[in-house]
Motif scaffolding. Structure first.
Motif, mmCIF file in Angstrom:
data_model
loop_
_atom_site.group_PDB
_atom_site.id
_atom_site.type_symbol
_atom_site.label_atom_id
_atom_site.label_comp_id
_atom_site.label_asym_id
_atom_site.label_seq_id
_atom_site.Cartn_x
_atom_site.Cartn_y
_atom_site.Cartn_z
ATOM 1 N N ASP A 129 -3.898 -52.509 35.963
ATOM 2 C CA ASP A 129 -4.693 -51.654 36.699
ATOM 3 C C ASP A 129 -5.319 -50.272 35.835
ATOM 4 O O ASP A 129 -6.216 -50.018 36.075
ATOM 5 C CB ASP A 129 -3.759 -51.037 37.825
ATOM 6 N N ARG A 176 -5.286 -51.036 44.215
ATOM 7 C CA ARG A 176 -5.091 -50.194 43.066
ATOM 8 C C ARG A 176 -5.698 -48.959 43.678
ATOM 9 O O ARG A 176 -5.104 -47.912 42.759
ATOM 10 C CB ARG A 176 -6.124 -50.819 41.792
ATOM 11 N N ARG A 179 -2.350 -47.396 44.387
ATOM 12 C CA ARG A 179 -1.579 -47.715 43.142
ATOM 13 C C ARG A 179 -1.592 -46.103 42.306
ATOM 14 O O ARG A 179 -1.122 -45.555 41.838
ATOM 15 C CB ARG A 179 -1.551 -48.908 42.177
#
Ligand code: ATP
Length: 426
Positions: A129, A176, A179
């Protein structure tokens, strides 16, 4: 040649000796099979930041499944195999150790789970990521501890930046976005400007992610030590609105989350309570939409629904002390899930309401009459609804202080039974 950073000292200082020994022997076994083994991801990031993190994440340029099986032959480890992804999860003593086969990933369509193909470490790191999560450490004995930083992770770590590895990163996997926000807020970093621009551009891509995966991201956010920071940022970026347009990460929520922590045990985050506080300001139909979209499990869904129901019930508790009998408070609040009551306790504006809910949670809900249904039957009450009726009235009398002993309850019950007989029933 740039100087290679070696993390051997940090590994020794920061990780428990048993885990260090586990990595050494795993690397030896892998070496014997002609494979190289690396520590990767969050463990490397946190070693460099000096933050405790004992969840080992390793990558092998070989076959993780075979390596995992070899380890189970030499130690007492639990093992879960994910053949599709070429990963194994080992549970050893109190730790979890993930070993993955170095892989390249392709996405059948944006937002789908990736298809994994064997590859080399560089490919494996490139599918990750953020640069700060895409560093590795050599565990091969001749190079033990050497940092492998192919994408500028160390520089970003020093500058406090969350940066994606390529422009399509959020398109490949829009989780993501969540995240990025979570790491930014947890580590007190900032999302690097170009990454932020792409993040904003790709917010509509969150529509490609299933409700289950979004729920997982939301739960991870709620497990952070200050989830209100993550939700505020997600709210400002209009990411939270993708779950429900009325959800807000504002000062009100931050104060309530703080109160929730004070109210609950400090060792584990009160995730269900956070979730129902987040949903608290929503009207009931939005709560139903949210439950359906996130596929909330039955018990969590029930807490949210009961929280909404209680919001109107507790209006009846907004009366000064002495205006309400304890039995009335009991009757209004009994039967609701504790988390729904706690949410209303924390969220309600009225001090009188809060006081009454607190009284119920700390005392009234444990109230019981001393005599039982069987006792009543012995006293001559016929089996059936009358037993429940009288028990309820006895409990009310107890709660309101009109009776204080078993003997007193028996006398009261007998007098009711007598009057019922005289009137030919109750
Ligand atoms: P945490 O401290 O939150 O557990 P972590 O970095 O260990 O953080 P995990 O979710 O356990 O995070 O994932 C392990 C590693 O796998 C990450 O560091 C990252 O390199 C990679 N990873 C996880 N999820 C994704 C994703 N959605 N896309 C790309 N890489 C990912």
């Amino acid at each position: 040649m740039p100087k290679v950073l070696n993390l051997a000292d940090r590994i020794e200082k920061q990780l428990p000796p048993q885990l260090v020994e586990f990595m050494e022997s795993t690397a030896l076994i892998a070496g014997g099979l002609g494979w190289r083994l690396y520590l990767v991801g969050g463990t490397v990031r946190d070693l460099l930041l000096g933050r405790p993190n004992y969840d080992l994440d390793m990558v092998v340029e070989g076959d993780a499944l075979a390596l995992g099986k070899r380890l189970t032959e030499t130690r007492k480890t639990g093992i879960t195999v994910h053949s599709r992804f070429g990963t194994v999860k080992l549970r050893w003593q109190s730790w979890t150790i993930d070993i993955a086969t170095a892989r390249t990933e392709t996405y059948a369509r944006p937002g789908a789970l990736p298809e994994a193909k064997p590859g080399l470490l560089a490919n494996d790191l490139f599918r990750r990521d953020f640069t700060v999560n895409a560093m590795a450490v050599e565990l091969f004995s001749g190079r033990w501890g050497q940092l492998i930083d192919l994408y500028g992770g160390l520089k970003d770590l020093k500058a406090g930046l969350i940066r994606i590895l390529h422009d399509n990163s959020f398109i490949d996997d829009a989780t993501r976005i969540w995240r990025a926000i979570r790491y930014e807020q947890r580590l007190d970093f900032v999302i690097e400007p170009a990454t932020l621009r792409l993040l904003k551009r790709d917010i509509p891509r969150l529509d490609t992610i299933s409700g289950d995966r979004i729920r997982h991201e939301l739960e991870l956010a709620l497990k952070e030590s200050a989830p209100e920071k993550v939700l505020r940022r997600a709210s400002d970026l209009r990411v939270l609105a993708k779950i429900n347009p009325r959800l807000k990460g504002n000062d009100w929520l931050a104060e309530r989350f703080q109160a929730a922590r004070e109210y609950t045990r400090p060792d584990s985050p009160p995730v269900p309570l956070y979730l129902s506080l987040l949903a608290y300001p929503l009207p009931a139909h939005d709560i139903e939409d949210m439950i359906a979209f996130l596929h909330l499990p039955k018990t969590e869904a029930q807490v949210l629904q009961e929280t909404a129901e209680l919001k109107s019930v507790i209006k009846l508790l907004d009366k000064p002390k002495l205006k309400l009998k304890r039995s009335e408070i009991f009757r209004l609040l009994t039967g609701y899930a504790a988390a729904a009551l706690e949410t209303n306790l924390i969220a309600a504006d009225s001090p009188a309401v809060r006081k009454h809910i607190r009284l119920f949670l700390t005392k009234l809900r444990y109230g019981k009459s001393a005599i039982t249904g069987e006792d009543l039957i012995k006293l001559g009450v016929p089996q059936g609804p009358q037993v429940k009726n009288i028990l309820g009235k006895l409990l009310d009398a107890r709660l309101d202080g009109n009776v204080r002993s078993r003997k007193g309850e028996e006398e009261l019950a007998s007098s009711w039974i007598l009057s019922c007989t005289r009137h030919g029933g109750c």
